[in-house]
Write a protein that holds these residues in place. Sequence first.
Motif, short mmCIF file in Angstrom:
data_model
loop_
_atom_site.label_atom_id
_atom_site.label_comp_id
_atom_site.label_asym_id
_atom_site.label_seq_id
_atom_site.Cartn_x
_atom_site.Cartn_y
_atom_site.Cartn_z
N LYS A 312 0.86 -1.18 0.00
CA LYS A 312 0.00 0.00 0.00
C LYS A 312 0.90 1.23 0.00
CE LYS A 312 -3.46 -2.20 3.03
NZ LYS A 312 -4.16 -2.07 4.35
N ARG A 313 0.48 2.26 -0.73
CA ARG A 313 1.25 3.50 -0.77
C ARG A 313 0.31 4.69 -0.63
NH1 ARG A 313 6.57 2.67 -2.49
NH2 ARG A 313 6.87 4.95 -2.57
N ILE A 314 0.71 5.66 0.18
CA ILE A 314 -0.04 6.90 0.28
C ILE A 314 0.93 8.06 0.17
CG2 ILE A 314 -1.93 5.95 1.65
CD1 ILE A 314 -0.65 7.24 4.11
N HIS A 315 0.44 9.16 -0.39
CA HIS A 315 1.25 10.35 -0.60
C HIS A 315 0.53 11.53 0.04
CE1 HIS A 315 3.25 13.36 -3.64
NE2 HIS A 315 3.64 13.54 -2.38
N ILE A 316 1.16 12.13 1.03
CA ILE A 316 0.58 13.26 1.75
C ILE A 316 1.30 14.52 1.29
CG2 ILE A 316 0.13 14.25 4.02
CD1 ILE A 316 0.67 11.27 5.03
N GLN A 317 0.53 15.46 0.81
CA GLN A 317 1.10 16.73 0.38
C GLN A 317 0.93 17.76 1.49
OE1 GLN A 317 -0.97 17.40 -3.35
NE2 GLN A 317 0.70 16.45 -4.50
N PHE A 318 2.08 18.28 1.95
CA PHE A 318 2.08 19.19 3.09
C PHE A 318 3.32 20.07 3.00
CE2 PHE A 318 2.68 20.24 7.64
CZ PHE A 318 1.39 20.68 7.95
N ASP A 319 3.18 21.32 3.40
CA ASP A 319 4.27 22.27 3.28
C ASP A 319 5.31 22.03 4.38
OD1 ASP A 319 5.86 24.34 2.50
OD2 ASP A 319 4.60 25.93 3.35
N ALA A 320 6.14 21.01 4.17
CA ALA A 320 7.17 20.66 5.13
C ALA A 320 8.26 19.89 4.40
CB ALA A 320 6.58 19.80 6.25
N GLU A 321 9.39 19.69 5.07
CA GLU A 321 10.46 18.89 4.48
C GLU A 321 9.98 17.46 4.29
OE1 GLU A 321 13.35 20.14 3.33
OE2 GLU A 321 12.34 22.02 3.82
N PRO A 322 10.47 16.77 3.25
CA PRO A 322 9.98 15.42 2.95
C PRO A 322 10.32 14.42 4.05
CG PRO A 322 11.86 15.97 1.57
CD PRO A 322 11.46 17.23 2.26
N GLN A 323 9.41 13.47 4.26
CA GLN A 323 9.60 12.39 5.23
C GLN A 323 9.06 11.10 4.64
OE1 GLN A 323 8.43 13.11 9.35
NE2 GLN A 323 8.16 15.28 8.89
N LEU A 324 9.55 9.99 5.17
CA LEU A 324 9.17 8.67 4.70
C LEU A 324 8.93 7.76 5.90
CD1 LEU A 324 9.18 6.31 2.49
CD2 LEU A 324 11.63 6.16 2.96
N ALA A 325 7.88 6.95 5.84
CA ALA A 325 7.63 5.93 6.87
C ALA A 325 7.16 4.66 6.18
CB ALA A 325 6.59 6.41 7.87
N ILE A 326 7.75 3.53 6.56
CA ILE A 326 7.42 2.23 5.97
C ILE A 326 7.03 1.30 7.11
CG2 ILE A 326 8.22 0.34 4.51
CD1 ILE A 326 10.53 2.28 3.64
N ALA A 327 5.84 0.74 7.04
CA ALA A 327 5.32 -0.12 8.12
C ALA A 327 5.10 -1.54 7.62
CB ALA A 327 4.02 0.45 8.67
N PHE A 328 5.54 -2.51 8.41
CA PHE A 328 5.36 -3.93 8.11
C PHE A 328 4.53 -4.55 9.23
CE2 PHE A 328 9.33 -2.62 6.19
CZ PHE A 328 9.33 -3.22 4.93
N HIS A 329 3.49 -5.29 8.90
CA HIS A 329 2.72 -6.00 9.91
C HIS A 329 3.61 -7.05 10.57
CE1 HIS A 329 -1.27 -4.33 9.13
NE2 HIS A 329 -0.90 -4.27 7.86
N LYS A 330 3.39 -7.28 11.86
CA LYS A 330 4.18 -8.25 12.61
C LYS A 330 3.38 -8.79 13.80
CE LYS A 330 7.00 -6.68 15.84
NZ LYS A 330 6.10 -6.58 17.00
N PRO A 331 3.79 -9.93 14.36
CA PRO A 331 3.13 -10.44 15.56
C PRO A 331 3.49 -9.60 16.78
CG PRO A 331 4.33 -12.18 14.39
CD PRO A 331 4.79 -10.87 13.82
N THR A 332 2.74 -9.77 17.85
CA THR A 332 3.01 -9.08 19.10
C THR A 332 3.41 -10.07 20.17
OG1 THR A 332 2.15 -7.39 20.61
CG2 THR A 332 0.63 -9.16 19.97
N LEU A 333 3.72 -9.56 21.37
CA LEU A 333 4.09 -10.45 22.47
C LEU A 333 2.94 -11.38 22.82
CD1 LEU A 333 2.51 -9.21 25.21
CD2 LEU A 333 4.31 -7.51 25.00
N PRO A 334 3.19 -12.61 23.27
CA PRO A 334 4.50 -13.18 23.57
C PRO A 334 5.08 -14.03 22.43
CG PRO A 334 2.81 -14.60 24.47
CD PRO A 334 2.10 -13.47 23.74
#
Length: 496
Positions: A312-334
């Motif tokens: 999935k990809r989303i592009h947010i347009q906002f008056d700020a310096e560019p940033q990137l975040a990449i999220a992967f689903h994963k299991p949780t504890l325990p």
Amino acid sequence: MFRFFFRRGLPVLVLSLLWAGTAFAQPLEEKVYEHTFANGLRLLVVERHESPTFAAYITFGVGSVNETSETRGVAHLLEHMLFKGTETLGTKDFAREKPLLDAIEEVGEALDAQLRQAPADPQKIAELEKELARLQQEHSRYVVKDEFSRIYSENGGVGYNAYTSKDLTTYLISLPANKLELWASLESDRMKNAVLREFYTERNVIMEERRRSYESEPDGLLYENLLAAAFTVHPYRNPIIGWMSDIENLSLKETRGFLHKYYAPVNTVITLVGDLDTAAAVSLVEDYFGTLPAGEPVPRVTAVEPPQKGEKRIHIQFDAEPQLAIAFHKPTLPERADYVFDVIDQILSQGRTSRLYRALVVEKGLAASVSTYSAPGSRYPNLFVVSATPRHPHTLAEVEEAIYAELERLAKEPVSDEELEQARNRLRVDRLRYLKGNSGLARMLSYYQSVAGNWRYLVGYDQEIASMTAAEIMETARLWLVPRNRTVAILDKEED
């Protein structure tokens, strides 16, 4: 997420904390006294007599993940409201205040109803707004601001605070050892007799907080949109503060109902750590909290996030310096994979010798910053997130490509014994350093008792990490850090 919080320790190693895992685990298991009262309240006590103080944490096992579409944002709102006082605290005369509170609620509900109508009646709205303002002004004569905070401060309290997460809500304070009964009196009164005064004023404050911290702030905007895109079904997709329309439509009746339903002993863990006598502490908590009605257990969230079938990809347009975040689903504890991701987090971004920092920041100069963390909660399967800010003149695409190269390397090449041992040691030292203080230990015990269902998760943690292998790291990376399992969010300025 709390586990992410305590992993990030100070950069200076404290040699006295470099205990072996088993040496630490056994004393902790012996020192924690636990007691469950008849109403379901769970108490954990650890005696530490090094200084004449104690830390007290009250953790309610309810957070934003437990909200419905009608109550999104209510847990965060209640965190604010529970500072407002009780029938005896925060008021000059509750008998005279109460009729005004009832009148404010009646007018506030009528105003909300008018605002939801289509078409709205501007004249009626103006009349109700004027009447609400008049009542609030009259009511202010009876309000005593910040009385909890004042009493604690006058009695030597420090660190008085609260926080709401996806999974829980906590109130905390550190006090001199001879103030335990004062704490019990104040906090039991808050649980039993909380008054949600200044509701409409505080709701407006939270709407402004949302505008300031999410809608007008690039980090918050990117993170909020990342979660909303990564989760399709699970309520982890919703912000803790709520969407703006959620906050606007929260009613005092719904908020009060959520409070009385879930902020109750059956969902509560109290942790006391410090210069205490255990038997006296148990007796005191029994006296002040033992008669409170048990309440209703918080139901487990039944929504299950379906496996992701593609990027999935989303592009947010906002008056700020560019940033990137990449999220992967994963299991949780325990789950074992959750421990593996703790080690992966260390290898990839914790410290100046970590892989992503060395490759992207130091060697190639592609990024100004890079980090990894697990989010947004731990009670249910969550996300492993890689975030980065490009260094001019490099682009988001260059940074993203370099991140994938390091993730692919993690899946294909075994980490060295030295690198794995360094990651283990950093995890161990960060955790032990955090446990050194009364507040840190109280926080961790409360957290794991609430989220994992047993504080003893702490006892076996070092053993799990110590048994980690390079092969497990490769296998976990190959299974979870793959294109079909990722959500990519980028934020940059709107093109001219």
